[in-house]
Scaffold this active site. Sequence first.
Site, PDB file in Angstrom:
ATOM      1  N   HIS A  72       0.824  -1.081  -0.082  1.00 24.70           N
ATOM      2  CA  HIS A  72       0.055   0.018   0.051  1.00 24.70           C
ATOM      3  C   HIS A  72       0.956   1.250  -0.008  1.00 24.70           C
ATOM      4  O   HIS A  72       1.644   1.408   0.910  1.00 24.70           O
ATOM      5  CB  HIS A  72      -0.870  -0.114   1.129  1.00 24.70           C
ATOM      6  CG  HIS A  72      -2.095  -0.824   1.026  1.00 24.70           C
ATOM      7  ND1 HIS A  72      -3.404  -0.652   1.475  1.00 24.70           N
ATOM      8  CD2 HIS A  72      -2.370  -1.872   0.417  1.00 24.70           C
ATOM      9  CE1 HIS A  72      -3.989  -1.589   1.264  1.00 24.70           C
ATOM     10  NE2 HIS A  72      -3.567  -2.497   0.523  1.00 24.70           N
ATOM     11  N   TYR A 202      -9.155   5.883   7.701  1.00 27.32           N
ATOM     12  CA  TYR A 202      -9.208   6.090   8.848  1.00 27.32           C
ATOM     13  C   TYR A 202     -10.348   7.111   9.055  1.00 27.32           C
ATOM     14  O   TYR A 202     -10.334   8.235   8.238  1.00 27.32           O
ATOM     15  CB  TYR A 202      -7.936   6.775   9.577  1.00 27.32           C
ATOM     16  CG  TYR A 202      -6.768   5.588   9.631  1.00 27.32           C
ATOM     17  CD1 TYR A 202      -6.037   5.373   8.412  1.00 27.32           C
ATOM     18  CD2 TYR A 202      -6.497   5.305  10.704  1.00 27.32           C
ATOM     19  CE1 TYR A 202      -5.128   4.380   8.814  1.00 27.32           C
ATOM     20  CE2 TYR A 202      -5.452   4.127  11.057  1.00 27.32           C
ATOM     21  CZ  TYR A 202      -4.764   3.864   9.990  1.00 27.32           C
ATOM     22  OH  TYR A 202      -3.518   2.925  10.421  1.00 27.32           O
ATOM     23  N   PRO A 294      -3.577   1.042  18.711  1.00 27.18           N
ATOM     24  CA  PRO A 294      -3.358   0.622  17.350  1.00 27.18           C
ATOM     25  C   PRO A 294      -3.585   1.664  16.062  1.00 27.18           C
ATOM     26  O   PRO A 294      -3.307   1.259  14.995  1.00 27.18           O
ATOM     27  CB  PRO A 294      -4.358  -0.622  17.057  1.00 27.18           C
ATOM     28  CG  PRO A 294      -5.338  -0.761  18.018  1.00 27.18           C
ATOM     29  CD  PRO A 294      -4.904   0.144  19.427  1.00 27.18           C
ATOM     30  N   LYS A 298       1.343   0.466  15.227  1.00 28.12           N
ATOM     31  CA  LYS A 298       2.709   0.557  15.649  1.00 28.12           C
ATOM     32  C   LYS A 298       3.101  -0.617  16.743  1.00 28.12           C
ATOM     33  O   LYS A 298       4.200  -0.810  17.176  1.00 28.12           O
ATOM     34  CB  LYS A 298       3.110   1.707  16.273  1.00 28.12           C
ATOM     35  CG  LYS A 298       3.502   2.814  15.287  1.00 28.12           C
ATOM     36  CD  LYS A 298       4.522   2.511  14.406  1.00 28.12           C
ATOM     37  CE  LYS A 298       4.258   3.218  12.934  1.00 28.12           C
ATOM     38  NZ  LYS A 298       4.736   2.554  11.937  1.00 28.12           N
ATOM     39  N   TYR A 386       4.606   6.349   9.546  1.00 28.00           N
ATOM     40  CA  TYR A 386       3.533   5.425   9.267  1.00 28.00           C
ATOM     41  C   TYR A 386       4.359   4.117   8.628  1.00 28.00           C
ATOM     42  O   TYR A 386       4.220   3.089   9.147  1.00 28.00           O
ATOM     43  CB  TYR A 386       2.636   5.823   8.605  1.00 28.00           C
ATOM     44  CG  TYR A 386       1.340   4.925   8.458  1.00 28.00           C
ATOM     45  CD1 TYR A 386       1.289   3.982   7.452  1.00 28.00           C
ATOM     46  CD2 TYR A 386       0.299   5.140   9.363  1.00 28.00           C
ATOM     47  CE1 TYR A 386       0.115   2.950   7.347  1.00 28.00           C
ATOM     48  CE2 TYR A 386      -0.768   4.200   9.437  1.00 28.00           C
ATOM     49  CZ  TYR A 386      -0.941   3.215   8.403  1.00 28.00           C
ATOM     50  OH  TYR A 386      -1.889   2.041   8.313  1.00 28.00           O
TER      51      TYR A 386
HETATM   52  P1  FAS Z   1       1.923 -11.389  21.995  1.00 28.40           P
HETATM   53  O1  FAS Z   1       1.077 -11.030  22.978  1.00 28.40           O
HETATM   54  O2  FAS Z   1       1.359 -11.494  20.524  1.00 28.40           O
HETATM   55  O3  FAS Z   1       2.604 -12.759  22.323  1.00 28.40           O
HETATM   56  C1  FAS Z   1       2.959 -13.181  23.445  1.00 28.40           C
HETATM   57  C2  FAS Z   1       2.668 -14.535  23.796  1.00 28.40           C
HETATM   58  O4  FAS Z   1       3.325 -14.834  24.875  1.00 28.40           O
HETATM   59  C3  FAS Z   1       1.329 -15.395  23.568  1.00 28.40           C
HETATM   60  O5  FAS Z   1       1.172 -16.190  22.585  1.00 28.40           O
HETATM   61  C4  FAS Z   1       1.180 -15.614  24.943  1.00 28.40           C
HETATM   62  O6  FAS Z   1       0.321 -16.795  24.653  1.00 28.40           O
HETATM   63  C5  FAS Z   1       2.674 -16.244  25.613  1.00 28.40           C
HETATM   64  N1  FAS Z   1       2.884 -15.759  27.087  1.00 28.40           N
HETATM   65  C6  FAS Z   1       2.242 -15.107  27.835  1.00 28.40           C
HETATM   66  N2  FAS Z   1       2.559 -15.396  28.868  1.00 28.40           N
HETATM   67  C7  FAS Z   1       3.435 -16.523  29.004  1.00 28.40           C
HETATM   68  C8  FAS Z   1       3.744 -17.340  29.879  1.00 28.40           C
HETATM   69  N3  FAS Z   1       3.904 -16.917  31.088  1.00 28.40           N
HETATM   70  N4  FAS Z   1       4.646 -18.296  29.601  1.00 28.40           N
HETATM   71  C9  FAS Z   1       4.624 -18.414  28.329  1.00 28.40           C
HETATM   72  N5  FAS Z   1       4.181 -17.954  27.227  1.00 28.40           N
HETATM   73  C10 FAS Z   1       3.398 -16.824  27.741  1.00 28.40           C
HETATM   74  N6  FAS Z   1      -0.983  -4.169  16.635  1.00 28.40           N
HETATM   75  C11 FAS Z   1      -1.060  -3.432  15.532  1.00 28.40           C
HETATM   76  O7  FAS Z   1       0.112  -3.064  14.947  1.00 28.40           O
HETATM   77  N7  FAS Z   1      -2.216  -3.464  14.819  1.00 28.40           N
HETATM   78  C12 FAS Z   1      -3.485  -3.854  15.593  1.00 28.40           C
HETATM   79  O8  FAS Z   1      -4.478  -3.648  14.852  1.00 28.40           O
HETATM   80  C13 FAS Z   1      -3.301  -4.379  16.771  1.00 28.40           C
HETATM   81  N8  FAS Z   1      -4.418  -4.891  17.391  1.00 28.40           N
HETATM   82  C14 FAS Z   1      -4.382  -5.710  18.572  1.00 28.40           C
HETATM   83  C15 FAS Z   1      -5.444  -6.178  19.047  1.00 28.40           C
HETATM   84  C16 FAS Z   1      -5.408  -6.787  20.445  1.00 28.40           C
HETATM   85  C17 FAS Z   1      -6.650  -7.446  20.894  1.00 28.40           C
HETATM   86  C18 FAS Z   1      -3.883  -6.825  21.018  1.00 28.40           C
HETATM   87  C19 FAS Z   1      -4.085  -7.436  22.452  1.00 28.40           C
HETATM   88  C20 FAS Z   1      -3.207  -6.328  20.497  1.00 28.40           C
HETATM   89  C21 FAS Z   1      -2.997  -5.674  19.067  1.00 28.40           C
HETATM   90  N9  FAS Z   1      -2.137  -5.316  18.458  1.00 28.40           N
HETATM   91  C22 FAS Z   1      -2.148  -4.648  17.295  1.00 28.40           C
HETATM   92  C23 FAS Z   1      -0.648  -5.265  18.963  1.00 28.40           C
HETATM   93  C24 FAS Z   1      -0.267  -6.683  18.679  1.00 28.40           C
HETATM   94  O9  FAS Z   1      -0.240  -6.757  17.263  1.00 28.40           O
HETATM   95  C25 FAS Z   1       1.101  -6.934  19.386  1.00 28.40           C
HETATM   96  O10 FAS Z   1       1.916  -5.813  19.237  1.00 28.40           O
HETATM   97  C26 FAS Z   1       1.767  -8.139  18.981  1.00 28.40           C
HETATM   98  O11 FAS Z   1       0.869  -9.110  19.140  1.00 28.40           O
HETATM   99  C27 FAS Z   1       3.178  -8.126  19.648  1.00 28.40           C
HETATM  100  O12 FAS Z   1       3.689  -9.470  19.742  1.00 28.40           O
HETATM  101  P2  FAS Z   1       4.169 -10.129  20.853  1.00 28.40           P
HETATM  102  O13 FAS Z   1       5.222  -9.214  21.306  1.00 28.40           O
HETATM  103  O14 FAS Z   1       4.909 -11.552  20.366  1.00 28.40           O
HETATM  104  O15 FAS Z   1       3.340 -10.295  22.090  1.00 28.40           O
HETATM  105  C1  PHB Z   2      -5.987  -3.817  11.003  1.00 26.46           C
HETATM  106  O1  PHB Z   2      -6.039  -3.951   9.747  1.00 26.46           O
HETATM  107  O2  PHB Z   2      -6.220  -4.591  11.885  1.00 26.46           O
HETATM  108  C2  PHB Z   2      -5.347  -2.490  11.353  1.00 26.46           C
HETATM  109  C3  PHB Z   2      -4.851  -1.561  10.274  1.00 26.46           C
HETATM  110  C4  PHB Z   2      -4.083  -0.214  10.702  1.00 26.46           C
HETATM  111  C5  PHB Z   2      -4.251   0.000  11.899  1.00 26.46           C
HETATM  112  C6  PHB Z   2      -4.633  -0.723  12.961  1.00 26.46           C
HETATM  113  C7  PHB Z   2      -5.491  -2.121  12.657  1.00 26.46           C
HETATM  114  O3  PHB Z   2      -3.826   1.361  12.336  1.00 26.46           O
END
Ligand code: FAS
Ligand code: PHB
Length: 391
Positions: A72, A202, A294, A298, A386
């Site tokens: 994009h 957005y 989000p 980032k 971005y």
């Molecule tokens: P994660 O949380 O993905 O992974 C951590 C892992 O550690 C998990 O699999 C968990 O099960 C495991 N874990 C936890 N405790 C443990 C323990 N005690 N022992 C062993 N394992 C354990 N980012 C964006 O850029 N755009 C978005 O739209 C966006 N939407 C999101 C929506 C939600 C609901 C959430 C919670 C986050 C969102 N994020 C978004 C951010 C997300 O993408 C994170 O930045 C990304 O998952 C980061 O990855 P990890 O650091 O690997 O953490």
């Molecule tokens: C998504 O596609 O989930 C998404 C894209 C851009 C954002 C947040 C979430 O800033």
Amino acid sequence: MKVQVCIIGGGPSGLLLSQLLHRQGIETVVLEKHTRDHVLGRIRAGVLEHGFAALMREAGCGERMDREGERHHGFLIAHAGGRMDRVDLHRYSGGNSVLVYGQTELTRDLYDGRETSGAATMFEAEGVALHDITSPRPWVSYRSRGEPCRVDCDYIVGADGFHGMSRHSIPRDVLREYERVYPFGWLGVLSRTPPVSPELIYVRHERGFALCSLRSQVLSRYYVQVPLSDRAAAWSDEAFWAELRRRLPAEVAARLITGPSIEKSIAPLRSFVAEPMRHGRLFLAGDAAHIVPPTGAKGLNSAGADIHYLYHAMRAHYRHNDDTGLEAYSQKALTRVWQAQRFSWWMTAMLHRFPDNGSYDDRLQQAELSYLFSSESALASLAENYVGLPY
Ligand code: FAS
Ligand code: PHB
């Protein structure tokens, strides 16, 4: 078990680092609390900075991303009275762009890569605990199917997300936490429908923020801002689509194709940073150390920068006995973390409806947007953040 690096958490941070290190002959084990299917059942990020995409390729896991991901070169912001303006990322970032490819898919690619490499991932690892993290021989204990297990290692990487335990292994008098909780959340829907727009939209609207995103040409991702008191189960699909339509410019709402939600959840929004990101032989990476709303896409991408720094630092240590990268990791990672915090806060403050906002705040948001689209330097600042600041 004895390995060089023990990684807590089998999300994108832990998996990407483990794959990068494995390809350098550095032995790792990943301890994941849940099953692989549980991890892959999460719907999260959708936009990758070019730096993150490059790391996936370096990890040998970028082939499907490059085949199925969508490049994009810009996105749209709908604001005053249904007006839509385009942010030309390609023009204002010096030719860069982002890749639209779901976190679920890239996590699947990383798991497939890890299984092909034969490296160890322990699923359903219970009661993970870190020991002797300030000694030269740290170790990790956990239970697998009730059996006590131990991992002896040189280093531990806490990549266990915001709700993980590794951050809490840093003494309270050492750990500093910075947090801002937003008074709203994002209600997200995934639907097997064609996206309403080829580029992300957005939306700043008096009823609240909305976002039109996608995973492919047949899989759409939409969000509307909702009060923190809302529950996803209380939102019918019909109610969601009607609210989204209310917030979209008329010509966009008119072409919105709706369908059954295949996933519906509310993500709370918070800004959070834990410092330092290193204590002894424990290194924190990704959501274990920082969280952003989000809005600026980032979250996952900040994790990518941590992994880039940690990967190069550990490679220098094992290849050249050079510890400068490890010594500098926390400070270097936090410098970029705070830039992502600033940008995510700025995008969130500009586009969301804050319950306590008065008419002055409302006009300030409008002024922010009209300045943005009247200034090439403001657009260049948005674009460079971005697509991803340099590592
Ligand atoms: P994660 O949380 O993905 O992974 C951590 C892992 O550690 C998990 O699999 C968990 O099960 C495991 N874990 C936890 N405790 C443990 C323990 N005690 N022992 C062993 N394992 C354990 N980012 C964006 O850029 N755009 C978005 O739209 C966006 N939407 C999101 C929506 C939600 C609901 C959430 C919670 C986050 C969102 N994020 C978004 C951010 C997300 O993408 C994170 O930045 C990304 O998952 C980061 O990855 P990890 O650091 O690997 O953490
Ligand atoms: C998504 O596609 O989930 C998404 C894209 C851009 C954002 C947040 C979430 O800033």
